[in-house]
Design an enzyme around this catalytic site. Sequence first.
Site, PDB file in Angstrom:
ATOM      1  N   PHE A  24       0.790  -1.062  -0.004  1.00 38.58           N
ATOM      2  CA  PHE A  24       0.095  -0.045  -0.036  1.00 38.58           C
ATOM      3  C   PHE A  24       0.907   1.246  -0.141  1.00 38.58           C
ATOM      4  CE2 PHE A  24      -2.909   3.150   1.850  1.00 38.58           C
ATOM      5  CZ  PHE A  24      -3.934   2.828   1.268  1.00 38.58           C
ATOM      6  N   ASP A  49       1.526  -5.339   8.511  1.00 42.75           N
ATOM      7  CA  ASP A  49       0.305  -4.424   8.090  1.00 42.75           C
ATOM      8  C   ASP A  49      -1.044  -5.325   8.019  1.00 42.75           C
ATOM      9  OD1 ASP A  49      -1.824  -2.515   7.402  1.00 42.75           O
ATOM     10  OD2 ASP A  49      -0.414  -1.186   6.332  1.00 42.75           O
ATOM     11  N   TYR A  77     -11.082   1.164  10.468  1.00 44.65           N
ATOM     12  CA  TYR A  77     -12.467   1.591   9.717  1.00 44.65           C
ATOM     13  C   TYR A  77     -12.694   0.785   8.611  1.00 44.65           C
ATOM     14  CZ  TYR A  77      -8.814   3.744   6.831  1.00 44.65           C
ATOM     15  OH  TYR A  77      -7.512   3.875   6.260  1.00 44.65           O
ATOM     16  N   LYS A  78     -11.904  -0.295   8.452  1.00 46.38           N
ATOM     17  CA  LYS A  78     -12.243  -1.500   7.413  1.00 46.38           C
ATOM     18  C   LYS A  78     -13.044  -2.511   8.088  1.00 46.38           C
ATOM     19  CE  LYS A  78      -8.422   0.142   4.593  1.00 46.38           C
ATOM     20  NZ  LYS A  78      -6.824   0.118   4.379  1.00 46.38           N
ATOM     21  N   ARG A 123     -12.618  -3.678  -7.316  1.00 52.55           N
ATOM     22  CA  ARG A 123     -12.578  -4.374  -6.122  1.00 52.55           C
ATOM     23  C   ARG A 123     -14.024  -4.736  -5.639  1.00 52.55           C
ATOM     24  NH1 ARG A 123      -8.629  -2.027  -1.681  1.00 52.55           N
ATOM     25  NH2 ARG A 123     -10.411  -0.548  -1.778  1.00 52.55           N
TER      26      ARG A 123
HETATM   27  C1  PLP Z   1      -6.111   1.416   4.210  1.00 55.96           C
HETATM   28  C2  PLP Z   1      -4.785   1.409   4.490  1.00 55.96           C
HETATM   29  C3  PLP Z   1      -3.918   1.964   5.167  1.00 55.96           C
HETATM   30  C4  PLP Z   1      -4.624   3.117   5.682  1.00 55.96           C
HETATM   31  O1  PLP Z   1      -3.647   4.082   6.227  1.00 55.96           O
HETATM   32  P1  PLP Z   1      -4.332   5.347   6.963  1.00 55.96           P
HETATM   33  O2  PLP Z   1      -3.070   5.887   7.583  1.00 55.96           O
HETATM   34  O3  PLP Z   1      -5.306   4.771   7.988  1.00 55.96           O
HETATM   35  O4  PLP Z   1      -5.157   6.129   6.274  1.00 55.96           O
HETATM   36  C5  PLP Z   1      -2.783   1.770   5.396  1.00 55.96           C
HETATM   37  N1  PLP Z   1      -1.900   0.662   5.157  1.00 55.96           N
HETATM   38  C6  PLP Z   1      -2.764  -0.271   4.472  1.00 55.96           C
HETATM   39  C7  PLP Z   1      -2.206  -1.645   3.843  1.00 55.96           C
HETATM   40  C8  PLP Z   1      -4.216   0.115   4.118  1.00 55.96           C
HETATM   41  O5  PLP Z   1      -4.850  -0.937   3.323  1.00 55.96           O
END
Ligand code: PLP
Length: 410
Positions: free
Chosen positions: A125, A195, A220-221, A369
């Site tokens: 990401f 992560d 939040y996911k 997705r």
């Molecule tokens: C959604 C996501 C994030 C989001 O990071 P924020 O700091 O909450 O915006 C980070 N890493 C991965 C792998 C994600 O899927």
Amino acid sequence: MLTREHLAELDAADALAAARGRFHLPPGIIYLDGNSLGPMPCAAPAAVQAVVESQWRDDLITSWNRHDWVNMPLRLGEKLAPLLGAAPGQVAVADSTSVNLFKVLSAALAARGERNLILSEAGNFPTDLYVAQGLAARCDCELKLVTDGDEVQSALDERTAVLMLTQVDFRSGRLHDIASITSAAHAAGALVIWDLAHSAGAVPLQLDAWQVDLAVGCGYKYLNGGPGAPAFVYVNRSFQQRFAPLLQGWFGHVRPFDFEPQFVAAEGIHRALCGTPPVISMAALEAGLDAFSDVDMALVREKSLALTGIFMALLHQECARFGLQVITPQVAERRASQVAVRHADAFPLIQALIERGVIGDFRSPDVMRFGFAPLYIRFVDVWDAVAKLREVFTTRSYEDPRYRARAEVT
Ligand SMILES: *Cc1c(COP(=O)(O)O)cnc(C)c1O
């Protein structure tokens, strides 16, 4: 040949069916984007209202003690810990995933000795790569990215200080095997950061048993904590003494309310905190975590694989002639809880689907997705979503020019 009737039977036999009632799902909507922003738990408004219209309004600053606001980061951490396979005292809820990643990566680099390489993969990401780039430049480290996720183990060497990976590829939904990769990294003398943004609440995790050093993830996911919900950070007990993050804030101090001029880190996971917790957001996230309190993650995994498996089978059965390319692994052990499909018109297709009540999302350059959260997605939803996609193709409605206009957030 799959039929809607057969899928309705699967719903009737679904051991998780009752959990759907814990979420507000707008009528007429099939929500296949809970991997990006989970739906609202029914208990969230009252939880937030209690904080705002009673605790904050009436009890003011005394609420930090009276309503235990001050301990929310660790209290919520303990609620989350079972979903991560973590014994107590190792999880805190705080800040964003990006910020928590900075904390754990900076702490891992501080403990690295002579080694000077951060290993990750190019498809990670972007925020993870950005955080690593920033720290690498300031810590005299090199950031090495493998292009094929299956090559991370062979890329480990005696220079590798930290292996930093995301378990679920955000585009394809490919799932890494944390146990084997972590043990290979340890055998090579590296620390490991995972992560778990698209893992927590979707796949069973055993961070303690897998001897993961450090982990972060999203609130939040699949945890349904609400937009911008606080994230989480896991520091294995065996690493906590060495855990010295660059972000030293007063909430990570051993005695924050003594207001000492010199930073002294608190014991344990407490030192992963930085500043004042966002209490209102924490209250919403707590409602999301409570929705998992009696949920068996093995059942979640079983249903998740069934949902994604049936979705892929239905794409083949109903939409084979439309030139879709599924990039999510077919092998169950290799896929998480989403299905990604490539098509040259992915963007307008998603827009046309959203207008017809099927919400998925688009990831550049050409990926659609679809996330399948087992707590609230039904098997008939899978049928109905594929039927809508087929209709969008056969009517060619996605060719309408208005579906090509891009908003700021995709
Ligand atoms: C959604 C996501 C994030 C989001 O990071 P924020 O700091 O909450 O915006 C980070 N890493 C991965 C792998 C994600 O899927």
